[in-house]
Design a protein around this motif. Structure first.
Motif, PDB file in Angstrom:
ATOM      1  N   ALA A 170       9.784 -17.049 -51.823  1.00 58.60           N
ATOM      2  CA  ALA A 170       8.892 -18.307 -51.414  1.00 58.60           C
ATOM      3  C   ALA A 170      10.112 -19.790 -51.732  1.00 58.60           C
ATOM      4  O   ALA A 170      10.279 -19.041 -52.978  1.00 58.60           O
ATOM      5  CB  ALA A 170       7.786 -18.204 -51.546  1.00 58.60           C
ATOM      6  N   TYR A 172       4.276 -15.269 -45.384  1.00 55.02           N
ATOM      7  CA  TYR A 172       3.602 -14.212 -46.732  1.00 55.02           C
ATOM      8  C   TYR A 172       2.153 -13.935 -46.601  1.00 55.02           C
ATOM      9  O   TYR A 172       1.504 -13.457 -46.983  1.00 55.02           O
ATOM     10  CB  TYR A 172       4.122 -15.026 -48.530  1.00 55.02           C
ATOM     11  CG  TYR A 172       5.581 -14.781 -49.517  1.00 55.02           C
ATOM     12  CD1 TYR A 172       5.921 -13.511 -49.549  1.00 55.02           C
ATOM     13  CD2 TYR A 172       6.707 -15.677 -48.105  1.00 55.02           C
ATOM     14  CE1 TYR A 172       7.792 -13.848 -50.156  1.00 55.02           C
ATOM     15  CE2 TYR A 172       8.033 -15.321 -48.909  1.00 55.02           C
ATOM     16  CZ  TYR A 172       8.132 -14.290 -49.571  1.00 55.02           C
ATOM     17  OH  TYR A 172      10.004 -14.208 -49.998  1.00 55.02           O
ATOM     18  N   TYR A 178       7.366 -12.797 -56.319  1.00 56.45           N
ATOM     19  CA  TYR A 178       7.928 -13.225 -55.056  1.00 56.45           C
ATOM     20  C   TYR A 178       8.672 -14.205 -54.763  1.00 56.45           C
ATOM     21  O   TYR A 178       8.682 -15.580 -54.675  1.00 56.45           O
ATOM     22  CB  TYR A 178       6.506 -13.893 -53.308  1.00 56.45           C
ATOM     23  CG  TYR A 178       6.278 -12.143 -53.003  1.00 56.45           C
ATOM     24  CD1 TYR A 178       6.370 -11.625 -52.641  1.00 56.45           C
ATOM     25  CD2 TYR A 178       4.820 -12.167 -53.670  1.00 56.45           C
ATOM     26  CE1 TYR A 178       5.721 -10.057 -51.454  1.00 56.45           C
ATOM     27  CE2 TYR A 178       4.185 -11.003 -53.369  1.00 56.45           C
ATOM     28  CZ  TYR A 178       3.907  -9.567 -52.492  1.00 56.45           C
ATOM     29  OH  TYR A 178       3.440  -8.828 -52.782  1.00 56.45           O
TER      30      TYR A 178
END
Length: 317
Positions: free
Chosen positions: A229, A66, A226
């Protein structure tokens, strides 16, 4: 290794421990060495454990995927060893873990514990230069909710859930230190705003935040959660990665040499004025009359300046 220096340093306070990566991009966060006109990604994440090497490897791999430069991690459950390097699997780069031991008390914690936490955090902020780009991120264990008339300078309209007592503490801390809660400023679908999911599979809240000084808010491009992850926790973390994108527009250091000023006020003293005249007379006697007018002028200027410097010196400012 490159050395990137700017006029505006950056300070990051983690919600627990800070992972800094990679060395080529963020060389020394505490010294504020960041490249100008560059996108940087700051994140916070309650990973709940980094005890095993497998947990560390999977967590840093997710951060690398990321493109996270600085991650503020909560509940790593590691002994305070000061600093360690964690290599990204199958990559020629590493994250560097700096322990800070900061983690916001839960809603059920005693007020005295909460007071101690915020007092210590305030002391750390007080020691940060006002010109620094200050980022404070982590698991705050509180819901700020959406902005209202009193909090719109600190919160945005995209907070999730109803404000709780811990959320009030977050807001008061942010307002007192001119910070904005970046998660609440960016519009996204609800599942990109929620940062914590209960084990009951129903309850979800926004309790992990990235706070940034208001003077840098124009540098923030986005902030969202997110869910993809992965942490190395065997059972997975009930928190998700929260990442903010900031575009640095920092000014380069400009070393402007200050012109020295002769302290001519000293010539009001008779002895000093007499010494200056004698020094100047001796220098003039050494001039050669056959020299050109331009050469004589340059010599006169040099002699007057040197005589004054030797006699009266320069002012301090």
């Amino acid at each position: 290794m490159h050395n990137y220096t700017t006029a505006d340093p950056t300070t990051a306070y983690a919600g627990a421990d800070a992972l800094v990566h990679p060395v080529e991009q963020v060389l020394n966060l505490q010294a504020g060495m960041l490249r100008r006109r560059q996108n940087y990604f700051f994140a916070c994440w309650n990973v709940q454990t980094l005890r095993s090497e497998a947990a560390q490897a999977l967590t840093v791999r997710s951060l690398h995927q990321y493109k996270v430069d600085v991650a503020c991690l909560s509940e790593v459950r590691l002994p305070d060893s000061g600093h360690q390097s964690i290599k990204v699997p199958q990559e020629d780069t590493s994250y560097h873990l700096y322990h800070s031991g900061v983690y916001a008390p839960t809603l059920d914690s005693a007020d005295a514990i909460k007071d101690t936490f915020y007092n210590e955090l305030q002391a750390a902020v007080n020691g940060t230069p006002a010109g620094d780009m200050l980022v404070i991120a982590g698991d705050w264990n509180g819901r700020t909710g959406k902005a209202d008339a009193q909090t719109r300078s600190t919160l945005g309209p995209f907070g999730v859930g109803d404000r709780c007592a811990n959320g009030e503490r977050i807001i008061n801390f942010a307002m007192n230190n001119h910070l904005i809660v970046s998660n609440t400023k960016c519009q996204h679908p609800n599942h990109y705003l929620v940062t914590w999911y209960s084990n009951d599979g129903v309850t979800a809240n926004q309790i992990d935040y990235i706070l940034i000084r208001k003077r840098w808010v124009s540098n923030m491009r986005d902030c969202r959660a997110y869910r993809g992850a992965e942490t190395g926790n065997t059972h997975g973390s009930d928190h998700v990665l929260v990442r903010a994108k900031l575009t640095m527009r920092l000014k380069a250091n400009k070393h402007v040499s200050r012109q020295k000023r002769l302290d001519i006020t000293k010539l009001k003293v008779n002895d000093t004025a007499t010494q200056f005249r004698l020094d100047l007379r001796n220098r003039f006697n050494g001039l050669q009359p056959e020299e050109s007018v331009e050469d004589i002028w340059k010599a006169l200027k040099k002699d007057v300046t040197e005589a004054a410097a030797n006699t009266v010196g320069f002012t301090r400012f």
